[in-house]
Design an enzyme around this catalytic site. Structure first.
Site, short mmCIF file in Angstrom:
data_model
loop_
_atom_site.label_atom_id
_atom_site.label_comp_id
_atom_site.label_asym_id
_atom_site.label_seq_id
_atom_site.Cartn_x
_atom_site.Cartn_y
_atom_site.Cartn_z
CG ASP A 1 0.02 2.32 9.11
OD1 ASP A 1 0.20 3.30 8.36
OD2 ASP A 1 -0.02 1.14 8.69
C1 BGC Z 1 0.58 2.01 5.39
C2 BGC Z 1 1.94 2.49 5.90
C3 BGC Z 1 2.32 3.76 5.20
C4 BGC Z 1 1.24 4.79 5.43
C5 BGC Z 1 1.51 6.13 4.80
C6 BGC Z 1 -0.45 3.09 5.46
O1 BGC Z 1 -1.61 2.72 4.81
O2 BGC Z 1 0.18 0.90 6.14
O3 BGC Z 1 2.90 1.49 5.68
O4 BGC Z 1 3.57 4.20 5.63
O5 BGC Z 1 0.02 4.29 4.90
O6 BGC Z 1 1.30 6.09 3.45
#
Ligand code: BGC
Length: 906
Positions: free
Chosen positions: A264
């Site tokens: 993530d």
């Molecule tokens: C989120 C993800 C997301 C990523 C990119 C993170 O803060 O948890 O689900 O895909 O950001 O934006």
């Protein structure tokens, strides 16, 4: 969501990155053909230097609208990957605002989930995003207050797994899915470290891991997902993105996931350890961890095995070969970094997606109350409309600010930038996030999963259109306050409220005073008050649900761009509502699990309520239609007479795990008749109670169907139960095992349906095997049942056994039955005992197992063995000789569900 954090963190300089045109290469791999893709990837990796391999494992800053851009290997024609949010459709301009995950869950419709994925995938591709950051099956929805549960497909692993698989199959026609967040991301509170305090740790036991949280990921891998995104939290003390057990042993080992694991955004907390822990790609960058040849250097120093680095690259390239077609646009080509700046416009939408997108919005609506057919409306003369949620917010405009409310789906959320910063950054704050989006309608919720929509048809707009057709007069007060006067002549009063949720922060409550006051205020004066809630997740209604003036209630969830149109289809009866609650609605907040430790195991949501004897206000799976349905004719049948308890051919492994886990072991059919007056879709649901839980109320969803049935018509629904569906995870043996005993099968309308059809599926029940006592013959003299088999076992010395049918027939089972010492039974004399089966050893019973088989005499006696057994009476007058004799009598009835009685004579 991460962009804000990433800007504040100042990113590293770039090397070569995504964005280059995809060069021509071999034809697109068949989605079912991982091995071919893996072979191609292996051959490419073999030609790459360690530095090149290292380069494609992490992200670089690129001025485009991709959420992340991986490194490339241009010498080898690998352009790098553009990865973009999110699960409700790509976040850019000229795109479709698809229904949110919670609406897909409420639809209980796998076909729609597939179509939504198909069209969504096409939009990601049109924009040049190789990887779609979704779908979401973690969080699963363990907590009612979870800020992100709405992004996923409901709080049941079976439902989430089925819908995710369909979604992935659709999306991967065009792009790689990164199913997320792996694993245990069940709360937003402290999902990331705060200061010196580590992120929260989800401490999940082995059974709960397999049967609950891993389950939908297993379906996603089985469906062929090319990527998995790890989660921010720790798992049993170790960050998920470096968790060897979760990533290497479970995901890549047990589930044989052939693709890559991406972190993530900003969720990588270790360097080489995260590579050895199973992470394959770090996003959106990897400064100080993998960047600038750190991994290649680690290979040289011997700190990291060169095979592991090669494996990371191979996994990324395998997914690329597996899914990405030759005609793919260049990475991020349709994704401007700033929607407000002049840019080349790329329309990603597809005309043919419209009916499906609208249907998906529609089927996410769940009608839970409809007194005296308050709905559908029939050409009302006067309608009064209330509530802050009825209309679009005043502002819906992109901004180039990193704090873009548009970007995070906060357009209707009444918060200031200063209030929002701690929420977005996950910083400690005394502020409570508002529970509602009081500035307007909700079609999606907040954070990286926010809905970007080119149009936004709110309830008010759609009702105006309908009122114009029907010559209905409309009055309204959308100020959000309880109106001072209500039009006395209104046929109905519609009240629009919502319940908001957003990434980074858990919700502050499950109902709010402002909305409840509004409903009560209207209901006080209007005897036909219809409440429509655009709720991101669970919303309690007990403050007003019993008010007789509240005649109809709809959980409208997050319908996406066609919100108003979908709603009016239902309000005016053009289509019967058919959504079902994908979570349990309690009567009061304290009924939900207060645990923070995962001590409830697999008993989340409806199982928590069942386990604790709590009656929900509305059960998981509940929802009304405009018709009525009658269920009948439940039939249960094993696919094979005596399935092995453990998965056959365990060496045959496919993505998802042992192949035989996905094979059918039983089939259940039932008939559903539409006894009402309108065509409607019904959602029969199959729940299983496992043998070792007999006496407990806990059931598990293991099937759902959605036939559309005309009035007076009926449909036969067929549920195919796989081996995994009927197995439990055995911690000691580390495998899925069917359970001996009686499975109770329920086919009904929801998880608490008292009128559900009931049936059983029985496997020889070792646990009820006991010493027979004098008088047992009498006890076994069961009316309307017939004896199937008997075997007499001895220590390597088979002897004749005898079965006596006191009433109808005496049958000899000649030759006896020999049971091997390995616990797997063999029938000694097949001529006399046709069919066989052995089921584990019984202590003192020759070290072998018992025998289930049909004597030839019995076959003659029952000419229709394959379709059912004749009723009869039977007894077991056994003569005992030798040290021990085990008797297995399977007594079956045509009329009653199959049952077994067994005993062991000493
Ligand atoms: C989120 C993800 C997301 C990523 C990119 C993170 O803060 O948890 O689900 O895909 O950001 O934006």
């Amino acid at each position: 969501m991460y962009q804000l954090v990433s800007v504040l963190l100042a990113l590293s300089a770039t090397q070569h990155v995504a964005g280059a045109a995809t060069p021509g290469r071999g034809s697109r791999a068949n989605p079912a053909d991982w091995p071919a893709a893996i072979a191609k990837a292996q051959s490419l990796v073999d030609q790459m230097s360690a530095e090149e391999q290292n380069n494609i494992t992490y992200g670089f800053t690129v001025k485009n609208g991709c959420s992340g851009n991986s490194g490339s290997a241009l010498r080898h024609q690998f352009p790098g990957l553009c990865l973009t949010d999110g699960p409700a459709g790509i976040k850019s301009d000229l795109v479709t605002g698809f229904a949110g995950g919670v609406s897909v869950a409420a639809s209980f419709n796998e076909d729609l989930a597939y179509e939504r994925g198909l069209y969504m995938g096409m939009e990601f591709k049109a924009k040049g995003s190789h990887v779609a950051n979704g779908p979401v099956v973690g969080p699963l929805g363990r907590l009612a207050l979870d800020g992100r549960a709405w992004e996923g497909f409901g709080s049941d692993p079976y439902l989430a797994g089925r819908l995710a698989a369909s979604n992935i199959q659709g999306m991967q026609q065009s792009v790689i899915t990164a199913v997320k967040h792996f694993i245990g991301n069940e709360q937003e509170t402290q999902r990331n470290p705060v200061g010196f305090t580590a992120a929260t740790s989800a401490n999940i036991d082995d059974v709960t891991m397999h049967e609950l949280y891993l389950w939908p990921f297993q379906d996603a891998v089985h469906a062929g997902t090319g990527a998995v995104m790890s989660s921010y939290n720790r798992l049993n003390g170790t960050y998920a993105s470096a968790n060897d057990k979760a990533q290497n042993k479970l995901l890549k080992g047990e589930l044989a996931f052939p693709g890559f694991i991406v972190s993530d955004w900003g969720g990588q907390h270790a360097g080489v350890e995260s590579a050895t822990g199973g992470l394959d790609m770090a996003m959106p960058d990897s400064t100080g961890k993998w960047a600038n040849n750190i991994l290649a250097d680690a290979v040289k120093s011997g700190e990291l095995a060169k095979e592991r680095l090669a494996d990371m690259a191979k996994r990324i390239l395998s997914a690329w070969y597996h899914i990405i077609s030759d005609d793919f646009p260049s990475g991020g080509s349709g994704l401007p970094s700033d929607l407000t700046a002049k840019h080349t416009l790329v329309n990603a939408r597809n005309q043919s997606s419209k009916p499906s997108t609208r249907q998906s919005a529609l089927e996410g609506h769940v009608l839970v109350k409809n007194t005296n057919n308050a709905l559908p409306l029939a050409q009302p003369k006067i309608l009064s409309l209330f509530g802050y949620d009825a209309t679009v917010p005043k502002v819906d405009y992109p901004s180039n600010s990193i704090l873009s409310f548009y970007g995070y789906g906060l357009q209707s959320y009444d918060v200031t930038v200063a209030q929002v910063i701690p929420f977005l950054l996950g910083l400690p704050t005394n502020q409570t996030p508002p529970q509602i989006a009081s500035l307007g309608n909700l079609i999606g919720a907040g954070g990286s999963g926010a809905t970007f929509s080119s149009i936004w048809i709110d309830p008010w707009t759609a009702i105006q259109r309908q009122a114009e057709e029907d010559d209905t007069a409309l009055y309204w007060d959308f100020s959000g306050n309880s109106p001072a006067s209500i039009a006395q002549n209104s046929d109905a009063c519609l009240v629009f409220i919502n319940a908001f949720a957003t990434e980074t922060v858990d919700r502050a409550g499950l109902y709010d005073k402002k909305s409840d006051d509004l409903v009560q205020g209207v209901a006080k004066r209007c005897p036909n008050t219809i409440v429509v809630m655009h709720n991101a997740w669970i919303r309690l209604v007990d403050v007003w649900i019993a008010n007789p003036n509240v005649t109809a209630v709809i959980y409208a969830h997050l319908p996406g761009q066609y919100s108003g149109l979908a709603l009016t289809d239902i309000l005016y009866g053009r289509v019967s509502p058919s959504g079902r609650l994908p979570y349990t609605v309690a009567k009061k907040s304290t009924d939900y699990d207060p645990q923070t430790t995962f001590a409830e195991g697999t008993n989340i949501d409806y199982r928590w309520f069942q386990h604790n004897g709590l009656t929900p206000r509305y059960a998981f799976g509940y929802g009304l239609t405009y018709s009525t349905f009658a269920y009948s004719g439940l039939k249960t049948q094993w696919a094979q007479a005596s399935p092995a308890l453990t998965p056959p051919n365990p060496q045959t492994v496919i993505p998802g795990g042992i192949a035989s886990l996905f094979a059918e072991v039983a089939r259940v059919t039932a008939t559903v008749a539409n006894t009402g007056h309108v065509e409607a879709a019904e959602v029969p649901q199959l729940y299983v109670r496992f043998p070792d839980e007999a006496g407990s109320a806990v059931t598990h969803l293991r099937g759902f169907k959605k036939p559309v049935i005309k009035p007076g018509g009926s449909a036969q629904v067929e549920f195919s139960l796989t081996r995994r569906d009927l197995s439990r995870w055995n911690v000691a043996t580390q495998r899925w095992e069917l359970k001996k005993g009686t499975y109770e099968i329920f086919v009904g309308k929801d998880s608490f349906d008292k009128g559900a059809l009931k049936g059983t599926l029985t496997l020889h029940n070792k646990t009820t095997f006991r010493l027979c006592r004098p008088g047992d013959e009498a006890a076994l003299r069961v009316p309307h049942l017939a004896v199937v088999a008997l075997g007499r076992l001895g220590k390597g010395a088979p002897e004749a056994g005898r079965v006596g049918g006191e009433v109808e027939q005496v049958v000899d089972v000649g030759g006896g039955a020999q049971v091997g010492g390995d616990g797997r039974g063999q029938v000694g004399d097949v001529g006399s005992v046709g069919g066989a089966g052995g089921h584990g050893g019984e202590p003192g019973c020759g070290g072998g197992g018992d025998v289930l088989g049909f004597g030839t005499e019995l076959l003659r006696w029952w000419p229709v063995v394959s379709t059912g057994y004749r009723a009869g009476k039977a007894a077991l007058p056994l003569t005992t000789s030798g040290t021990r004799i085990c008797a297995a009598a399977t007594l079956r009835s045509v009329a009653a569900p199959a049952r077994e009685w067994k005993c062991m004579f000493a």
